[in-house]
Design a protein around this motif. Structure first.
Motif: not given
Length: 208
Positions: A83-93
């Protein structure tokens, strides 16, 4: 601020999130206080607020107001990422590089690329996508695609992406070789404080 404080004290989690941001950014006359920011984000997380999870995750990730603990940060980003693009980028990294988590580059690339597909003005995700294409990380190596993504990220002001773009021009990777353009990009990134660009620029000048 007084109204946010009153609402947060009354258990309004959205107010806790807003108050945490005020302490994080030093807004409305408040001094930056990461310990109070983290405490307010933690209150907001009790309501499963994804934005609060992301902001709280930044605190242990960087050791801001709480002890540094990247495992805790990863878990918060994992919970928030649907539910958070910012968190998705961090988790993806984290998934891409396997830092404090099992390395799953294909899943990491998918998460980062999904954000880019939804928002082509998200600099961190765009630069990360370019890095993946350049290095074949979680996706088949594609120099032309890497060039496109690094160009976009550089246009959005990502200094490190501009440095990498200069490297691509210097070496003719994904684009025709253009040393003059590479030097321009290195100079811009050097002005932006990127030490890698400083080194690359020195090499270019030494080699004429």
């Amino acid at each position: 601020v007084a109204l946010y404080q009153k609402a947060a004290a009354g258990g309004v989690h959205e107010a806790s999130l807003a108050l945490g941001r005020c302490y994080m950014d030093g807004k409305f006359g408040l001094e930056v206080d990461m310990a109070r920011a983290a405490a307010n984000f933690a209150d907001a997380v009790k309501a499963d607020n994804a934005d609060a999870m992301f902001h709280l995750g930044l605190c242990p990730q960087k050791g801001l107001g709480v002890p540094k603990d990247e495992k805790k940060a990863v878990e918060l980003f994992r919970r928030a990422h649907p539910h958070s693009r910012a968190a998705a980028v961090k988790y993806g990294m984290y998934l891409l590089f396997g830092q404090d988590i099992e390395r799953r580059p294909e899943e990491g690339f998918r998460l980062v690329f999904e954000v880019v597909s939804q928002d082509d003005n998200y600099p961190e995700a765009i630069g990360a996508t370019g890095f993946c294409y350049l290095n074949g990380l979680g996706v088949e190596k594609d120099d032309a695609a890497a060039f496109r993504f690094f160009t976009r990220a550089a246009d959005l002001g990502v200094v490190t992406s501009a440095t990498t773009l200069g490297y691509l021009y210097e070496n003719g990777i994904g684009v025709a070789k253009d040393t003059a353009r590479a030097v321009e990009l290195y100079m811009s990134s050097n002005d932006g404080g990127d030490i890698i660009a400083t080194h690359n620029l020195a090499v270019c000048f030494m080699n004429g």
